[in-house]
Design a protein around this motif. Structure first.
Motif, PDB file in Angstrom:
ATOM      1  N   LEU A 196      -5.338  -5.526  -9.206  1.00  0.00           N
ATOM      2  CA  LEU A 196      -6.230  -5.935  -8.133  1.00  0.00           C
ATOM      3  C   LEU A 196      -6.127  -7.436  -7.886  1.00  0.00           C
ATOM      4  CD1 LEU A 196      -8.501  -5.265  -6.119  1.00  0.00           C
ATOM      5  CD2 LEU A 196     -10.136  -5.596  -7.978  1.00  0.00           C
ATOM      6  N   ILE A 197      -6.148  -8.221  -8.950  1.00  0.00           N
ATOM      7  CA  ILE A 197      -6.032  -9.671  -8.797  1.00  0.00           C
ATOM      8  C   ILE A 197      -4.675 -10.041  -8.213  1.00  0.00           C
ATOM      9  CG2 ILE A 197      -5.912 -11.844 -10.090  1.00  0.00           C
ATOM     10  CD1 ILE A 197      -7.926 -10.477 -12.066  1.00  0.00           C
ATOM     11  N   TYR A 198      -3.623  -9.401  -8.692  1.00  0.00           N
ATOM     12  CA  TYR A 198      -2.289  -9.672  -8.166  1.00  0.00           C
ATOM     13  C   TYR A 198      -2.219  -9.368  -6.670  1.00  0.00           C
ATOM     14  CZ  TYR A 198       2.660  -8.996  -7.168  1.00  0.00           C
ATOM     15  OH  TYR A 198       3.914  -9.060  -6.598  1.00  0.00           O
ATOM     16  N   ARG A 199      -2.733  -8.233  -6.258  1.00  0.00           N
ATOM     17  CA  ARG A 199      -2.654  -7.865  -4.834  1.00  0.00           C
ATOM     18  C   ARG A 199      -3.516  -8.747  -3.965  1.00  0.00           C
ATOM     19  NH1 ARG A 199      -2.006  -1.255  -4.331  1.00  0.00           N
ATOM     20  NH2 ARG A 199      -0.158  -1.128  -5.662  1.00  0.00           N
ATOM     21  N   LEU A 200      -4.640  -9.191  -4.465  1.00  0.00           N
ATOM     22  CA  LEU A 200      -5.458 -10.120  -3.698  1.00  0.00           C
ATOM     23  C   LEU A 200      -4.686 -11.421  -3.459  1.00  0.00           C
ATOM     24  CD1 LEU A 200      -8.934  -9.513  -5.340  1.00  0.00           C
ATOM     25  CD2 LEU A 200      -8.284  -8.934  -2.993  1.00  0.00           C
ATOM     26  N   GLY A 201      -3.925 -11.846  -4.450  1.00  0.00           N
ATOM     27  CA  GLY A 201      -3.095 -13.036  -4.280  1.00  0.00           C
ATOM     28  C   GLY A 201      -1.974 -12.796  -3.284  1.00  0.00           C
ATOM     29  N   GLN A 202      -1.397 -11.608  -3.292  1.00  0.00           N
ATOM     30  CA  GLN A 202      -0.338 -11.283  -2.319  1.00  0.00           C
ATOM     31  C   GLN A 202      -0.897 -11.198  -0.905  1.00  0.00           C
ATOM     32  OE1 GLN A 202       2.002 -12.089  -4.702  1.00  0.00           O
ATOM     33  NE2 GLN A 202       3.213 -10.812  -3.316  1.00  0.00           N
ATOM     34  N   GLU A 260       0.821  -1.206   0.000  1.00  0.00           N
ATOM     35  CA  GLU A 260       0.000   0.000   0.000  1.00  0.00           C
ATOM     36  C   GLU A 260       0.864   1.269   0.000  1.00  0.00           C
ATOM     37  OE1 GLU A 260      -3.344  -0.021  -0.279  1.00  0.00           O
ATOM     38  OE2 GLU A 260      -3.109  -2.167  -0.520  1.00  0.00           O
ATOM     39  N   SER A 261       2.087   1.165  -0.490  1.00  0.00           N
ATOM     40  CA  SER A 261       2.977   2.320  -0.514  1.00  0.00           C
ATOM     41  C   SER A 261       2.518   3.307  -1.578  1.00  0.00           C
ATOM     42  CB  SER A 261       4.402   1.847  -0.798  1.00  0.00           C
ATOM     43  OG  SER A 261       4.459   1.279  -2.079  1.00  0.00           O
ATOM     44  N   LEU A 262       3.234   4.413  -1.671  1.00  0.00           N
ATOM     45  CA  LEU A 262       2.829   5.470  -2.583  1.00  0.00           C
ATOM     46  C   LEU A 262       3.171   5.164  -4.033  1.00  0.00           C
ATOM     47  CD1 LEU A 262       3.765   8.612  -0.470  1.00  0.00           C
ATOM     48  CD2 LEU A 262       1.512   7.591  -0.807  1.00  0.00           C
ATOM     49  N   SER A 263       3.908   4.091  -4.289  1.00  0.00           N
ATOM     50  CA  SER A 263       4.286   3.785  -5.656  1.00  0.00           C
ATOM     51  C   SER A 263       4.125   2.294  -5.906  1.00  0.00           C
ATOM     52  CB  SER A 263       5.729   4.211  -5.927  1.00  0.00           C
ATOM     53  OG  SER A 263       6.612   3.530  -5.056  1.00  0.00           O
ATOM     54  N   LEU A 264       4.082   1.934  -7.164  1.00  0.00           N
ATOM     55  CA  LEU A 264       3.963   0.534  -7.526  1.00  0.00           C
ATOM     56  C   LEU A 264       5.282  -0.193  -7.304  1.00  0.00           C
ATOM     57  CD1 LEU A 264       2.090   0.949 -10.932  1.00  0.00           C
ATOM     58  CD2 LEU A 264       1.080   0.499  -8.693  1.00  0.00           C
ATOM     59  N   SER A 265       5.200  -1.488  -6.992  1.00  0.00           N
ATOM     60  CA  SER A 265       6.402  -2.299  -6.863  1.00  0.00           C
ATOM     61  C   SER A 265       6.973  -2.594  -8.246  1.00  0.00           C
ATOM     62  CB  SER A 265       6.062  -3.618  -6.158  1.00  0.00           C
ATOM     63  OG  SER A 265       5.242  -4.418  -7.003  1.00  0.00           O
ATOM     64  N   ALA A 266       8.174  -3.140  -8.264  1.00  0.00           N
ATOM     65  CA  ALA A 266       8.806  -3.479  -9.536  1.00  0.00           C
ATOM     66  C   ALA A 266       7.968  -4.505 -10.298  1.00  0.00           C
ATOM     67  CB  ALA A 266      10.212  -4.024  -9.288  1.00  0.00           C
ATOM     68  N   THR A 267       7.438  -5.482  -9.589  1.00  0.00           N
ATOM     69  CA  THR A 267       6.591  -6.492 -10.235  1.00  0.00           C
ATOM     70  C   THR A 267       5.339  -5.854 -10.808  1.00  0.00           C
ATOM     71  OG1 THR A 267       7.405  -8.244  -8.783  1.00  0.00           O
ATOM     72  CG2 THR A 267       5.293  -8.622  -9.868  1.00  0.00           C
ATOM     73  N   GLU A 268       4.756  -4.939 -10.067  1.00  0.00           N
ATOM     74  CA  GLU A 268       3.538  -4.279 -10.544  1.00  0.00           C
ATOM     75  C   GLU A 268       3.805  -3.405 -11.760  1.00  0.00           C
ATOM     76  OE1 GLU A 268       1.050  -4.185  -6.336  1.00  0.00           O
ATOM     77  OE2 GLU A 268       2.351  -2.501  -6.853  1.00  0.00           O
ATOM     78  N   MET A 269       4.973  -2.810 -11.807  1.00  0.00           N
ATOM     79  CA  MET A 269       5.339  -2.046 -13.000  1.00  0.00           C
ATOM     80  C   MET A 269       5.466  -2.969 -14.214  1.00  0.00           C
ATOM     81  SD  MET A 269       5.353   1.135 -12.437  1.00  0.00           S
ATOM     82  CE  MET A 269       6.112   1.598 -14.001  1.00  0.00           C
TER      83      MET A 269
END
Length: 442
Positions: free
Chosen positions: A432-438, A22-31
């Motif tokens: 959203l799907i990725y973060r739900l899995g995390q 929930e940080s202010l920027s996307l993670s490397a994977t999310e990018m």
């Protein structure tokens, strides 16, 4: 489901180990996910053009099935277990169901294959109007949403990021006109909902990319049948003849309006009840399959028969039940020499606004903000109609709808997509799907 719900609550409050997400920027994977979506956007656009150009009006069964098989092939290529469920038992084309995954939260993704445009309609083709606008039958409602579903899953699968969630996709063939009985036509949806933890709907909501749907009003039909004493008009209002069917119908409809309007009954906020057809006279004949009716009557004859058909939309089952009781009391208080009956048809149930739905919206909004697209807020329930997610919302811990392709003019020949929303909403759905899995990993 309770375990998953508590994890998501902790995530959103920033008190769990997932707080870094929930940080202010996307993670490397999310990018990487975002870049993958961008690379595949031309494929998404080509797929959208392909399915929009296939007529799939609800009662065009071959067309609906053809669109379904386009997506079935795509899901199969992604490694999903995919099947076409024939709809003969409920007089519709059928449904597509695709499943994937062995671990992680269970996510149901909902689309529909049919449109309101019949095979004979002259609005049939995908047409680019500008760099940002594309017209086409069902492009926003909801073939664009279907494309968002498969595109988000494709991006995650290509990056090897789809193995921490379990996915079931249900694309129905009868959302615009439900097959009967509902127990059969909605079985695939409800079975999937009983399996799932989370439901995501990819309708276009109110076609505003800054909103999503946490609550939907249910929608059902009603029929009012009124009878009176036929006689010469000179005898109306006498004890022997009474007031006639038309006056009785008018009394009932006016009482509905007075007693159920939000300004007179605060418990009825967001309730609507609309009489869409009324016919009266000495004889009436309804032609339901053509949505029309015939009547015979004369100005000097007291009306013997009236029929009224309408719909009712409520934000909760409690509100709907209360409204029905009030309506039945009104109907029973007949004018002299008249009788009336009110019948309610089973329709779409309400999707109640819950804490779980709001938490899911908060996660989705956070993703939108981190992508630079701004916050997403809950839509006014008066601005979003009924949808398939209403049949599943009571069975899952959290549900969110309105995640599809935005635009304007749905259900009309002016249906136009804002194509700039396609890539944005694919990105948001994939993240959203990725973060739900995390979330499930902690």
């Amino acid at each position: 489901m309770k375990h998953l719900f508590m994890l998501l609550v902790l995530t959103l409050s920033g008190t769990s180990a997932v707080g870094a997400v929930e940080s202010l920027s996307l993670s490397a994977t999310e990018m990487q996910i975002v870049e993958q979506v961008k690379r595949e956007l031309p494929q998404a656009l080509a797929g959208l053009e392909q399915v929009v150009n296939i007529n799939s009006g609800t009662m065009n069964f071959p067309g609906v099935e053809q669109v379904g098989k386009v997506f079935l092939q795509q899901f199969t290529e992604l490694g999903f277990q995919s099947q076409w469920l024939d709809g003969k038992a409920f007089n519709r084309a059928g449904h597509l169901v695709a499943s994937y995954g062995q671990r992680g939260p269970k996510i149901l993704m909902i689309g529909h294959l049919d449109t309101v445009f019949a095979k004979e309609d002259d609005f049939q083709h995908f047409q680019k109007l500008s760099d940002s606008q594309i017209a086409g039958p069902g492009i926003t409602d909801m073939k664009g949403g279907d494309i968002i579903i498969v595109s988000a899953l494709r991006a995650l699968k290509k990056l090897g990021l789809l193995d921490n969630v379990r996915i079931r996709v249900v694309m129905t063939g009868d959302e615009e006109s439900s097959g009967r009985p509902l127990s059969l036509s909605k079985k695939a949806l409800i079975d999937a909902a009983k399996w799932a933890d989370i439901a995501l709907g990819f309708e276009d909501g109110d076609s505003n990319i800054k909103t999503a749907v946490t609550t939907r009003r249910g929608a059902g039909g009603w029929t009012l049948a009124v009878s009176g004493q036929a006689a010469h008009s000179s005898q109306i209002f006498t004890p022997q003849v009474g007031d006639g069917a038309i006056y009785e119908a008018a009394r009932i409809l006016q009482a509905f309006r007075q007693q159920l309007s939000a300004e007179n009954n605060s418990a009825m906020a967001n309730l609507t009840f609309n009489p869409g057809l009324i016919i009266g006279g000495t004889r009436v004949e309804e032609q339901a399959e053509k949505s029309q009716a015939l009547a015979f009557g004369k100005s000097n004859v007291v009306a013997q028969t009236v029929k009224v058909k309408g719909d009712i939309r409520a934000v909760s089952q409690q509100q709907l039940s209360q409204a029905k009781k009030i309506m039945q009391v009104i109907v029973a208080d007949n004018l002299q020499r008249t009788k009336a009956t009110l019948h309610f048809d089973r329709g779409y149930p309400p999707m109640a606004d819950t804490q779980g739905n709001r938490k899911l919206l908060s996660l989705y909004s956070n993703i939108s903000e981190q992508l630079g697209y701004g916050p997403v807020v809950a839509v006014n329930p008066r601005k979003a109609g009924a949808a398939d997610i209403s049949f599943v919302a009571d069975h899952v811990a959290m549900a969110l709808d309105g995640l599809g392709l935005m635009g304007k003019g749905g259900h009309t020949k002016d249906e136009v997509a804002d194509i700039t929303s396609l890539g944005k909403n694919i990105e948001k759905a994939a993240l959203l799907i990725y973060r739900l899995g995390q979330t499930e990993q902690h």
